[in-house]
Design a protein around this motif. Structure first.
Motif, mmCIF file in Angstrom:
data_model
loop_
_atom_site.group_PDB
_atom_site.id
_atom_site.type_symbol
_atom_site.label_atom_id
_atom_site.label_comp_id
_atom_site.label_asym_id
_atom_site.label_seq_id
_atom_site.Cartn_x
_atom_site.Cartn_y
_atom_site.Cartn_z
ATOM 1 N N ARG A 87 0.851 -1.187 0.000
ATOM 2 C CA ARG A 87 0.000 0.000 0.000
ATOM 3 C C ARG A 87 0.883 1.232 0.000
ATOM 4 N NH1 ARG A 87 -2.052 -1.819 5.503
ATOM 5 N NH2 ARG A 87 -0.010 -2.762 5.210
ATOM 6 N N GLU A 88 0.346 2.318 -0.535
ATOM 7 C CA GLU A 88 1.081 3.572 -0.554
ATOM 8 C C GLU A 88 0.084 4.720 -0.467
ATOM 9 O OE1 GLU A 88 4.188 5.862 -3.579
ATOM 10 O OE2 GLU A 88 4.035 3.671 -3.598
ATOM 11 N N VAL A 89 0.381 5.702 0.358
ATOM 12 C CA VAL A 89 -0.483 6.872 0.503
ATOM 13 C C VAL A 89 0.375 8.110 0.280
ATOM 14 C CG1 VAL A 89 -1.987 8.202 2.032
ATOM 15 C CG2 VAL A 89 -2.018 5.704 2.132
ATOM 16 N N ILE A 90 -0.054 8.963 -0.638
ATOM 17 C CA ILE A 90 0.668 10.196 -0.936
ATOM 18 C C ILE A 90 -0.286 11.365 -0.708
ATOM 19 C CG2 ILE A 90 1.879 11.537 -2.694
ATOM 20 C CD1 ILE A 90 2.540 8.848 -4.064
ATOM 21 N N ARG A 91 0.148 12.294 0.108
ATOM 22 C CA ARG A 91 -0.686 13.475 0.394
ATOM 23 C C ARG A 91 0.032 14.720 -0.105
ATOM 24 N NH1 ARG A 91 -1.244 17.035 4.908
ATOM 25 N NH2 ARG A 91 0.337 15.843 6.034
ATOM 26 N N ARG A 92 -0.682 15.509 -0.853
ATOM 27 C CA ARG A 92 -0.170 16.788 -1.337
ATOM 28 C C ARG A 92 -1.201 17.853 -1.003
ATOM 29 N NH1 ARG A 92 3.486 18.813 -5.141
ATOM 30 N NH2 ARG A 92 2.827 20.745 -6.152
ATOM 31 N N GLY A 93 -0.942 18.604 0.058
ATOM 32 C CA GLY A 93 -1.942 19.552 0.528
ATOM 33 C C GLY A 93 -3.203 18.814 0.942
ATOM 34 N N GLY A 94 -4.323 19.156 0.321
ATOM 35 C CA GLY A 94 -5.584 18.509 0.660
ATOM 36 C C GLY A 94 -5.943 17.338 -0.224
ATOM 37 N N VAL A 95 -5.026 16.910 -1.103
ATOM 38 C CA VAL A 95 -5.306 15.791 -2.008
ATOM 39 C C VAL A 95 -4.569 14.549 -1.504
ATOM 40 C CG1 VAL A 95 -5.171 14.910 -4.356
ATOM 41 C CG2 VAL A 95 -5.592 17.353 -3.949
#
Length: 331
Positions: A87-95
């Motif tokens: 699994r991988e989670v990438i957060r960029r600001g509110g996305v």
């Protein structure tokens, strides 16, 4: 919710709970406590860090690689699961982009910054002292760094306790234990961590080739301008110390609305959801998942569900004391 995303959300709990910590040998003044509170809370968002995070919950151990940076007003984060299903989670600001390679699925969701949890980062030291006792347990070493260990104990049965290790140089929490009496319910701990001056953009790119993956876009639940009606459900007889922090109406389907209330005692938070019966699968009675307790029941054709990382008695008392207040005739 994946374990990776759960750990992602816990990083925001760090900033909430950091308000209870202090790092001085002598009893600090209120101003120095508030100063460190602000710096600890900011460290989670503003520090550049890269490390290995271990997350223990319900006897299951997950390991994550965490990369975080704050640059030009933009917060970015990437979490990669090193155990269990990839699994991988990438957060960029509110996305937030979640990648599930085994299923060849990419989930993309948007979260508005003015979320219901936005105001919870503002804590009152006086409220905390009233319901928790805080003790400085001295210095400890973890991941080759020196931190200050703080114990936060509840004064009654309505809340859990915490142990938190705060890095003395950066004020970033290195370890957090959620406690019930002397038992650890959940634990987050960095086993490796570094604080680079800068982190390249390439470290926030997906680690998997996602070409051909099915993309699912999930729109964040919107907070409506629709006002909360005066003759609506209101909280009464809350557990000691808990206050209504936020109250709003959210649209969850084209025509379905849910009222959401957020309660806090200055450290712990509890959410209450009030919806028409049948809008979602009902919860009747109590349920527990690790440290999270929930209680639901149907009253006058309305489903009331209360959820939080607090003891079962707390969510039940809040759920049973949400009452409908109606206007008097002629008013």
């Amino acid at each position: 919710m994946t374990r990776a995303l759960s750990a992602f959300l816990w990083l925001f709990v760090f900033s909430a709970l950091a308000g209870a910590a202090y790092a001085a040998d002598d009893a600090p003044s209120e101003s120095s406590i508030n100063d460190l509170l602000g710096r600890a809370s900011q460290a989670v968002r503003s520090e550049n860090y890269r490390g290995i995070l271990v997350y223990l919950r319900e006897g299951q151990l997950d390991t994550l690689r965490v990369t975080h940076r704050y640059s030009d007003g933009l917060e970015q984060e990437r979490l990669v699961s090193l155990t269990g299903q990839p699994r991988e989670v990438i957060r960029r600001g509110g996305v937030v982009t979640s990648i599930l390679p085994n299923n060849e699925v990419v989930l993309i969701s948007r979260h508005k910054r003015e979320s219901l949890l936005g105001s919870v980062a503002q804590f009152s030291a006086d409220r905390m002292r009233e319901h928790y006792s805080v003790s400085d347990m001295g210095q400890r070493r973890l991941a080759d760094r020196i931190g200050r260990l703080v114990r936060i104990e509840p004064r009654d049965k309505y809340r859990y306790g915490y142990r938190m290790l705060i890095d003395e140089q950066t004020q970033l929490p290195l370890k957090l234990d959620l406690m019930r009496d002397n038992d650890v319910l959940e634990q987050l701990m960095f086993t490796q961590i570094e604080f680079p001056g800068s982190i390249p953009e390439s470290e926030f790119e997906p680690g998997y080739d996602i070409e051909g993956f099915r993309v699912v876009k999930h729109q964040a639940v919107q907070v409506e301008d629709k006002p909360v009606p005066e003759d609506a459900w209101q909280p009464t007889d809350l557990p000691p110390g808990f206050e209504l922090a936020e109250d709003g109406v959210r649209r969850v389907t084209e025509s379905g609305y849910v009222r959401q209330m957020l309660f806090t005692d200055g450290v712990a938070t509890v959410s209450a959801f009030i919806a028409p019966e049948g809008l979602r699968k009902p919860l009747e009675g109590a349920t527990t998942m690790g440290a999270v307790n929930a209680f639901g029941h149907v009253v006058e054709g309305t489903q009331i569900t209360v959820v939080g990382e607090v003891p079962a008695i707390t969510v039940e008392q809040i759920a049973r004391n949400l009452v409908r207040e109606t206007k008097a005739a002629g008013n």
